[in-house]
Design an enzyme around this catalytic site. Structure first.
Site, PDB file in Angstrom:
ATOM      1  N   GLU A 131      -3.134  -0.699  -9.904  1.00 20.66           N
ATOM      2  CA  GLU A 131      -3.131   0.659  -9.368  1.00 20.66           C
ATOM      3  C   GLU A 131      -3.036   1.723 -10.463  1.00 20.66           C
ATOM      4  O   GLU A 131      -2.365   1.539 -11.475  1.00 20.66           O
ATOM      5  CB  GLU A 131      -1.957   0.804  -8.397  1.00 20.66           C
ATOM      6  CG  GLU A 131      -2.139   1.974  -7.453  1.00 20.66           C
ATOM      7  CD  GLU A 131      -1.617   1.682  -6.071  1.00 20.66           C
ATOM      8  OE1 GLU A 131      -2.373   1.193  -5.210  1.00 20.66           O
ATOM      9  OE2 GLU A 131      -0.422   1.940  -5.843  1.00 20.66           O
ATOM     10  N   LYS A 144      -1.723   5.281 -10.431  1.00 21.27           N
ATOM     11  CA  LYS A 144      -0.894   6.086  -9.512  1.00 21.27           C
ATOM     12  C   LYS A 144       0.091   6.907 -10.326  1.00 21.27           C
ATOM     13  O   LYS A 144       0.964   6.354 -10.977  1.00 21.27           O
ATOM     14  CB  LYS A 144      -0.167   5.112  -8.559  1.00 21.27           C
ATOM     15  CG  LYS A 144       0.858   5.720  -7.669  1.00 21.27           C
ATOM     16  CD  LYS A 144       1.341   4.764  -6.569  1.00 21.27           C
ATOM     17  CE  LYS A 144       2.245   3.653  -7.027  1.00 21.27           C
ATOM     18  NZ  LYS A 144       2.941   2.963  -5.906  1.00 21.27           N
ATOM     19  N   LYS A 189      -7.794   4.704  -2.962  1.00 17.34           N
ATOM     20  CA  LYS A 189      -6.526   4.524  -2.250  1.00 17.34           C
ATOM     21  C   LYS A 189      -6.136   5.874  -1.670  1.00 17.34           C
ATOM     22  O   LYS A 189      -5.652   6.762  -2.355  1.00 17.34           O
ATOM     23  CB  LYS A 189      -5.471   4.024  -3.228  1.00 17.34           C
ATOM     24  CG  LYS A 189      -4.180   3.589  -2.588  1.00 17.34           C
ATOM     25  CD  LYS A 189      -4.242   2.143  -2.162  1.00 17.34           C
ATOM     26  CE  LYS A 189      -3.015   1.695  -1.411  1.00 17.34           C
ATOM     27  NZ  LYS A 189      -1.827   1.598  -2.263  1.00 17.34           N
ATOM     28  N   GLU A 231      -4.899  -2.800   5.834  1.00 20.33           N
ATOM     29  CA  GLU A 231      -3.484  -2.972   5.458  1.00 20.33           C
ATOM     30  C   GLU A 231      -2.566  -2.966   6.675  1.00 20.33           C
ATOM     31  O   GLU A 231      -2.684  -2.098   7.541  1.00 20.33           O
ATOM     32  CB  GLU A 231      -3.102  -1.830   4.522  1.00 20.33           C
ATOM     33  CG  GLU A 231      -1.639  -1.831   4.126  1.00 20.33           C
ATOM     34  CD  GLU A 231      -1.304  -0.653   3.226  1.00 20.33           C
ATOM     35  OE1 GLU A 231      -1.852  -0.567   2.119  1.00 20.33           O
ATOM     36  OE2 GLU A 231      -0.494   0.187   3.649  1.00 20.33           O
ATOM     37  N   ASN A 250       1.517  -4.966   3.342  1.00 19.95           N
ATOM     38  CA  ASN A 250       2.303  -4.062   2.502  1.00 19.95           C
ATOM     39  C   ASN A 250       3.798  -4.327   2.714  1.00 19.95           C
ATOM     40  O   ASN A 250       4.289  -4.256   3.832  1.00 19.95           O
ATOM     41  CB  ASN A 250       1.960  -2.597   2.808  1.00 19.95           C
ATOM     42  CG  ASN A 250       2.398  -1.681   1.678  1.00 19.95           C
ATOM     43  OD1 ASN A 250       3.413  -1.927   1.036  1.00 19.95           O
ATOM     44  ND2 ASN A 250       1.628  -0.643   1.426  1.00 19.95           N
ATOM     45  N   GLU A 285       1.029  -6.569  -1.173  1.00 19.91           N
ATOM     46  CA  GLU A 285       1.037  -5.214  -1.731  1.00 19.91           C
ATOM     47  C   GLU A 285       2.457  -4.665  -1.823  1.00 19.91           C
ATOM     48  O   GLU A 285       3.226  -4.799  -0.864  1.00 19.91           O
ATOM     49  CB  GLU A 285       0.250  -4.252  -0.832  1.00 19.91           C
ATOM     50  CG  GLU A 285      -1.159  -4.648  -0.526  1.00 19.91           C
ATOM     51  CD  GLU A 285      -1.818  -3.643   0.429  1.00 19.91           C
ATOM     52  OE1 GLU A 285      -2.951  -3.887   0.836  1.00 19.91           O
ATOM     53  OE2 GLU A 285      -1.173  -2.631   0.785  1.00 19.91           O
ATOM     54  N   SER A 286       2.753  -4.025  -2.918  1.00 18.09           N
ATOM     55  CA  SER A 286       4.021  -3.292  -3.147  1.00 18.09           C
ATOM     56  C   SER A 286       5.172  -4.227  -3.516  1.00 18.09           C
ATOM     57  O   SER A 286       5.321  -5.316  -2.941  1.00 18.09           O
ATOM     58  CB  SER A 286       4.473  -2.477  -1.931  1.00 18.09           C
ATOM     59  OG  SER A 286       3.522  -1.517  -1.577  1.00 18.09           O
TER      60      SER A 286
HETATM   61  O1  LIG Z   1       4.674   4.224  -2.393  1.00 15.99           O
HETATM   62  C1  LIG Z   1       5.010   5.035  -1.505  1.00 15.99           C
HETATM   63  O2  LIG Z   1       5.993   5.779  -1.595  1.00 15.99           O
HETATM   64  C2  LIG Z   1       4.163   5.173  -0.282  1.00 15.99           C
HETATM   65  C3  LIG Z   1       4.550   6.059   0.713  1.00 15.99           C
HETATM   66  C4  LIG Z   1       3.761   6.226   1.846  1.00 15.99           C
HETATM   67  C5  LIG Z   1       2.595   5.502   2.002  1.00 15.99           C
HETATM   68  C6  LIG Z   1       2.206   4.614   1.002  1.00 15.99           C
HETATM   69  C7  LIG Z   1       2.975   4.446  -0.124  1.00 15.99           C
HETATM   70  N1  LIG Z   1       2.593   3.606  -1.151  1.00 15.99           N
HETATM   71  C8  LIG Z   1       1.277   3.129  -1.324  1.00 15.99           C
HETATM   72  C9  LIG Z   1       1.233   1.716  -1.699  1.00 15.99           C
HETATM   73  O3  LIG Z   1       0.916   0.941  -0.855  1.00 15.99           O
HETATM   74  C10 LIG Z   1       1.561   1.309  -3.105  1.00 15.99           C
HETATM   75  O4  LIG Z   1       1.101   2.306  -3.968  1.00 15.99           O
HETATM   76  C11 LIG Z   1       0.958  -0.022  -3.535  1.00 15.99           C
HETATM   77  O5  LIG Z   1       1.116  -1.021  -2.606  1.00 15.99           O
HETATM   78  C12 LIG Z   1       1.595  -0.462  -4.861  1.00 15.99           C
HETATM   79  O6  LIG Z   1       2.995  -0.576  -4.692  1.00 15.99           O
HETATM   80  P1  LIG Z   1       3.995  -0.706  -5.931  1.00 15.99           P
HETATM   81  O7  LIG Z   1       3.541  -1.852  -6.771  1.00 15.99           O
HETATM   82  O8  LIG Z   1       5.330  -0.960  -5.322  1.00 15.99           O
HETATM   83  O9  LIG Z   1       3.908   0.579  -6.666  1.00 15.99           O
END
Ligand SMILES: O=C(O)c1ccccc1NCC(=O)[C@H](O)[C@H](O)COP(=O)(O)O
Length: 267
Positions: free
Chosen positions: A64, A66, A126, A175, A196, A226-227
Site C-alpha cells: 500500500e 498510504k 484504493k 472486501e 479486512n 488485509e490490515s
Molecule cells: O485504516 C483505516 O483507518 C481505515 C478506516 C476506514 C476505512 C478503511 C481503513 N483502512 C483501509 C485499509 O483497509 C488499510 O489501509 C489496508 O487494509 C492496510 O492496512 P494496514 O496494513 O493495517 O495499514
C-alpha cells in the site's frame, strides 16, 4: 454501515457531484476507453500478478501507498509515491494499492498516476467506490483494479460496479468484514476476495477475523488478508493457514525504505 463509512460515503456523494460538473460521465468514459488503447496505460493484470507470485511459491503481496488513515493519522511524512512504488517493485511486490481519497487518507489521484508510471506492477485504486463514475475515473487515471467494500454497497450496486469495471478491463477486489458480507461477496464474479481485519466501527484489528471466516471461502477464490499484518509472526500465522495473499500498509509506510521492509517481513 459503520460511522466512519457513513461519513466517507456521504463525502463521496459530494465528490462525485463535483466531479460530474468538471468532467461529464461520457467524457470520463472516453478517457478511460482511450487509456485502454495506450501501451503505457492499458490494464496490467492485477489478479494475475498475485496469482503468478503464489504459483511461483511466493507470497502475493499488495503493497500500500498510504500517507495517512482515519485510525492512525499521518503514517509517513516523507511521502514520494514514485520512489515508494519503485522500492516495492524492486523488492518483490505483486501489486500496489494506492489511496486516492483526499479527505480521510490525505491521498489523491495524482499519487496513483505517479506510483504506477514509476514501475511496471499493477495498481489498485484504493477508494470508496459507490458509483460507475468512479469506475471510469479509476481507469482514466490509469488504475488496474478497483475495490468494492461490501459494507457500503447493496448487492445490485456491487454487480453493476463490477460489470462496469470488467467492461473496462479492470480487476475487482471485493472486501468483507464478516460472514453476512462474505455471503454477499460470493455473488460476484471476481475471484479476488479480501477479508479486512480492521473493524470499521471500533478500528480494532484482529487477524482472527480472517481465520474465523476461512472455512466459508471457496477453493476457487484467491483470498487476501488485509490490515494488521505488522510482523513476521503475523505472516507465518496466515501462511500456516494456507493464506498466501496479503494487503499491507502501515508496516511499510512507517519504515525508512518500504521495499526493504517488504523483503524483511516476507523473507
Ligand atoms: O485504516 C483505516 O483507518 C481505515 C478506516 C476506514 C476505512 C478503511 C481503513 N483502512 C483501509 C485499509 O483497509 C488499510 O489501509 C489496508 O487494509 C492496510 O492496512 P494496514 O496494513 O493495517 O495499514
Amino acid at each position: 454501515m459503520s460511522d466512519i463509512l457513513d461519513k466517507i460515503v456521504a463525502t463521496k456523494k459530494i465528490e462525485i457531484a463535483h466531479g460530474l460538473q468538471k468532467i461529464s460521465l461520457g467524457n470520463q468514459r472516453d478517457i478511460a476507453e482511450s487509456n485502454n488503447k495506450d501501451a503505457l496505460l492499458k490494464p496490467r493484470g492485477f489478479i494475475s500478478a498475485i496469482e503468478n507470485k503464489i504459483a511461483a511459491g511466493k507470497p502475493g503481496v499488495i503493497t500500500e501507498v498510504k500517507k495517512a488513515s482515519p485510525s492512525k493519522g499521518i503514517l509517513r511524512d516523507n511521502f514520494n509515491p514514485a520512489q515508494i512504488a519503485q522500492s516495492y517493485e524492486k523488492h518483490g511486490a505483486a501489486c500496489l494499492s494506492v489511496l486516492t481519497d483526499v479527505n480521510y487518507f490525505q491521498g489523491c489521484n495524482a499519487f496513483l498516476q505517479e506510483a504506477r508510471s514509476a514501475c511496471n506492477i499493477p495498481a489498485l485504486r484504493k477508494d470508496f467506490t459507490i458509483d460507475p463514475y468512479q469506475v471510469y475515473e479509476a481507469r482514466a487515471i490509469g488504475a488496474d483494479a478497483i475495490l468494492l467494500i461490501v459494507a457500503c454497497l447493496e448487492l445490485n450496486q456491487m454487480k453493476e460496479l463490477e460489470a462496469c469495471a470488467h467492461e473496462l478491463g479492470l480487476d475487482v477486489l471485493v472486501e468483507v468484514h464478516n460472514a453476512p458480507e462474505l455471503e454477499q461477496a460470493l455473488e460476484l464474479k471476481t475471484p479476488l476476495l479480501g477479508i479486512n481485519n480492521r473493524n470499521l466501527k471500533t478500528f480494532e484489528v484482529t487477524l482472527q477475523t480472517t481465520l474465523s471466516l476461512l472455512s466459508m471461502v471457496p477453493q476457487d477464490k484467491t483470498l487476501v488478508t488485509e490490515s494488521g499484518i505488522l510482523g513476521r509472526g503475523d505472516v507465518q500465522l496466515m501462511r500456516d493457514n494456507q493464506i498466501n495473499a496479503f494487503l499491507v500498509g502501515e508496516a511499510f509506510m512507517r519504515a525508512a525504505d518500504p521495499g526493504v521492509a517488504l523483503s524483511e517481513l516476507f523473507s
